[in-house]
Design a protein around this motif. Structure first.
Motif, PDB file in Angstrom:
ATOM      1  N   CYS A  89       0.853  -1.188   0.000  1.00 11.83           N
ATOM      2  CA  CYS A  89       0.000   0.000   0.000  1.00 11.83           C
ATOM      3  C   CYS A  89       0.889   1.239   0.000  1.00 11.83           C
ATOM      4  O   CYS A  89       0.740   2.117  -0.849  1.00 11.83           O
ATOM      5  CB  CYS A  89      -0.904  -0.017   1.236  1.00 11.83           C
ATOM      6  SG  CYS A  89      -2.029   1.380   1.286  1.00 11.83           S
ATOM      7  N   HIS A 106      -8.614  -3.214  -2.492  1.00 14.86           N
ATOM      8  CA  HIS A 106      -9.397  -2.145  -1.867  1.00 14.86           C
ATOM      9  C   HIS A 106     -10.892  -2.417  -1.977  1.00 14.86           C
ATOM     10  O   HIS A 106     -11.677  -1.894  -1.187  1.00 14.86           O
ATOM     11  CB  HIS A 106      -9.027  -0.785  -2.469  1.00 14.86           C
ATOM     12  CG  HIS A 106      -7.627  -0.380  -2.114  1.00 14.86           C
ATOM     13  ND1 HIS A 106      -6.552  -0.720  -2.885  1.00 14.86           N
ATOM     14  CD2 HIS A 106      -7.124   0.282  -1.038  1.00 14.86           C
ATOM     15  CE1 HIS A 106      -5.447  -0.274  -2.300  1.00 14.86           C
ATOM     16  NE2 HIS A 106      -5.763   0.331  -1.180  1.00 14.86           N
ATOM     17  N   ASP A 125      -2.967  -0.476   5.407  1.00 12.17           N
ATOM     18  CA  ASP A 125      -3.672  -1.564   4.716  1.00 12.17           C
ATOM     19  C   ASP A 125      -3.028  -2.953   4.868  1.00 12.17           C
ATOM     20  O   ASP A 125      -3.165  -3.801   3.982  1.00 12.17           O
ATOM     21  CB  ASP A 125      -3.821  -1.241   3.219  1.00 12.17           C
ATOM     22  CG  ASP A 125      -4.954  -0.240   2.966  1.00 12.17           C
ATOM     23  OD1 ASP A 125      -5.716   0.047   3.908  1.00 12.17           O
ATOM     24  OD2 ASP A 125      -5.070   0.241   1.824  1.00 12.17           O
ATOM     25  N   GLU A 182      -2.501  -5.529  -3.513  1.00 17.62           N
ATOM     26  CA  GLU A 182      -1.509  -5.134  -2.514  1.00 17.62           C
ATOM     27  C   GLU A 182      -0.854  -6.374  -1.895  1.00 17.62           C
ATOM     28  O   GLU A 182      -1.537  -7.324  -1.500  1.00 17.62           O
ATOM     29  CB  GLU A 182      -2.168  -4.262  -1.433  1.00 17.62           C
ATOM     30  CG  GLU A 182      -2.429  -2.857  -1.998  1.00 17.62           C
ATOM     31  CD  GLU A 182      -2.960  -1.853  -1.000  1.00 17.62           C
ATOM     32  OE1 GLU A 182      -3.009  -0.674  -1.346  1.00 17.62           O
ATOM     33  OE2 GLU A 182      -3.347  -2.249   0.121  1.00 17.62           O
ATOM     34  N   LYS A 187      -0.240   9.313   0.910  1.00 19.56           N
ATOM     35  CA  LYS A 187      -1.365   8.431   1.219  1.00 19.56           C
ATOM     36  C   LYS A 187      -2.608   9.219   1.632  1.00 19.56           C
ATOM     37  O   LYS A 187      -2.539  10.049   2.538  1.00 19.56           O
ATOM     38  CB  LYS A 187      -0.989   7.473   2.376  1.00 19.56           C
ATOM     39  CG  LYS A 187       0.122   6.491   2.088  1.00 19.56           C
ATOM     40  CD  LYS A 187      -0.153   5.587   0.900  1.00 19.56           C
ATOM     41  CE  LYS A 187      -1.455   4.831   0.963  1.00 19.56           C
ATOM     42  NZ  LYS A 187      -1.737   4.113  -0.322  1.00 19.56           N
ATOM     43  N   ARG A 201       3.643  -1.064  -7.578  1.00 17.53           N
ATOM     44  CA  ARG A 201       2.905   0.039  -6.973  1.00 17.53           C
ATOM     45  C   ARG A 201       3.431   0.347  -5.569  1.00 17.53           C
ATOM     46  O   ARG A 201       4.063  -0.513  -4.927  1.00 17.53           O
ATOM     47  CB  ARG A 201       1.408  -0.251  -6.879  1.00 17.53           C
ATOM     48  CG  ARG A 201       1.031  -1.354  -5.916  1.00 17.53           C
ATOM     49  CD  ARG A 201      -0.293  -1.077  -5.201  1.00 17.53           C
ATOM     50  NE  ARG A 201      -0.176  -0.103  -4.144  1.00 17.53           N
ATOM     51  CZ  ARG A 201      -1.081   0.827  -3.852  1.00 17.53           C
ATOM     52  NH1 ARG A 201      -2.188   0.922  -4.545  1.00 17.53           N
ATOM     53  NH2 ARG A 201      -0.890   1.664  -2.833  1.00 17.53           N
ATOM     54  N   GLN A 247      -5.239  -6.184   4.517  1.00 13.54           N
ATOM     55  CA  GLN A 247      -5.722  -6.688   3.226  1.00 13.54           C
ATOM     56  C   GLN A 247      -4.592  -7.180   2.313  1.00 13.54           C
ATOM     57  O   GLN A 247      -4.850  -7.610   1.183  1.00 13.54           O
ATOM     58  CB  GLN A 247      -6.555  -5.622   2.501  1.00 13.54           C
ATOM     59  CG  GLN A 247      -5.744  -4.448   1.949  1.00 13.54           C
ATOM     60  CD  GLN A 247      -6.611  -3.321   1.428  1.00 13.54           C
ATOM     61  OE1 GLN A 247      -7.722  -3.103   1.895  1.00 13.54           O
ATOM     62  NE2 GLN A 247      -6.126  -2.585   0.436  1.00 13.54           N
TER      63      GLN A 247
HETATM   64 MN    MN Z   1      -4.004   0.684   0.113  1.00 12.71          MN
END
Ligand code: MN
Ligand code: PEP
Length: 344
Positions: free
Chosen positions: A108, A278, A315, A304, A137, A132, A318
């Protein structure tokens, strides 16, 4: 409005038509396919109602574009747009759209060079082609980690380019665009900024691809109108991203609208990818939703990944771990083959 030329129209006829369009104070967009040349007219269409452009030599048809978005519409550009991106403009070409799928993966947030390099090496080995990582953020709370800023951008670029991977990162404010453009190969416009129109215009002035995420309360039409802002500034490299919308369902972070993929593809020539991370916020759901995305025709997937999700600064809950990501990639490649697409 679009003007469709006859298959046997000559370059001189096209030139004369364009000269007339300019004379009327209108802008145009040319789409030259193998079979047909289409001239899209941008500007005040009322000026055109009375202009008998249909009578000009070489013109077959003059048609109104019924959609509120023009440049993003498939009417204007019947074939799929293929967005290309290279690490630092020189690495291997990564394609999205027109039968090519790309996996965008990474943490993230950029948290440091060593951890990012470990994640990047792992995702690349499994088949991700774009790295990525957020340096700016958009956090719900002002007290949460806001990203590393420019040092984070530098780490992202250095790590990605050392591996030959183009990098994508979020830009949140028009004032950050020149800085982010120096380091990133692709801009990300986050869900919260999908309708930040000044930001859209600013990245529209650049010539690097834009990954445009769907806002959490935006319709597919809204998303395409936001893409139109970027396209209307001259940047034709836009990738749409479905990342779920807010509903009454509270067992997932958002609700993934898988129909947005064929829905957008029917109306627009732009590539569309899915971000199941997400959209669901749940590692137990991400692999199935990633597979469904490729089966539904997505031109890419965005996931992610973190080597130590329990220590991630944003994050973490996740994030997939590299072995989970690797297993997912293998199944995605198999599905891509079934739907006749090629993974970069
Ligand atoms: Mn994220
Ligand atoms: C992200 O990609 O880290 C992010 C913040 O995504 P979204 O804008 O979709 O919430």
């Amino acid at each position: 409005m679009i003007i469709v030329l006859k298959p046997d129209s000559t370059p001189e006829q096209l030139e004369a038509l364009i000269a007339r369009v300019k004379e009327l104070g209108l802008r145009y967009h040319l789409s030259q396919g193998e079979q047909r040349t289409i001239v899209g007219i941008i500007g005040e269409e009322d000026k055109l109602q009375i202009q008998p452009l249909g009578a000009m030599p070489g013109v077959e048809q003059v048609l109104p574009i019924l959609k509120p978005f023009k440049l993003a519409s498939r009417q204007m550009h019947p074939s799929d747009t293929v967005v290309t991106v290279k690490a630092g403009g020189t690495g291997p070409t990564v394609r999205l759209g027109g039968g090519y799928i790309a996996m965008i993966a990474g943490p993230c947030a950029v948290e440091g060079e060593e951890i990012l390099a470990e994640i990047a090496r792992a995702v690349k080995a499994s088949g991700a082609s774009i790295l990525r990582g957020g340096a700016f953020k958009p956090r719900t709370s002002p007290y949460s980690f806001q990203g590393m800023g420019e040092p984070g951008l530098k780490i992202l670029r250095d790590v990605g380019h050392a591996l030959g991977m183009p990098v994508v990162t979020e830009v949140m404010d028009p004032r950050q665009v020149p800085l982010v453009e120096r380091y990133a190969d692709m801009f990300q416009i986050g869900a919260r900024n999908m309708q930040n129109f000044d930001l859209l215009r600013e990245v529209g002035q650049c010539r690097k691809p834009v990954l445009l995420k769907r806002g959490m309360a935006a319709s597919v039409k809204d998303l395409l109108l936001s893409a139109e802002y970027v396209l209307s500034e001259g940047n034709e490299q836009v990738i749409l991203c479905e990342r779920g919308v807010r509903t009454f369902e509270d067992s997932t972070r958002n609700m993934l609208d898988m129909s947005a993929v064929p829905n957008a593809q029917g109306q627009s020539h732009l590539p569309i990818i899915v971000d199941p991370s997400h959209a669901t916020g749940r590692p137990d759901l991400i692999p199935a939703m990633a597979r469904a995305s490729v089966a539904a025709g997505a031109d890419g997937v965005h996931v992610e990944v973190h080597c130590a999700p329990e220590k991630a600064m944003s994050d973490g809950a996740q994030a997939l771990r590299p072995p989970q990501f690797d297993a997912l990639m293998q199944s995605l490649k198999a599905i891509a083959a079934v739907v006749g697409k090629t993974f970069n």
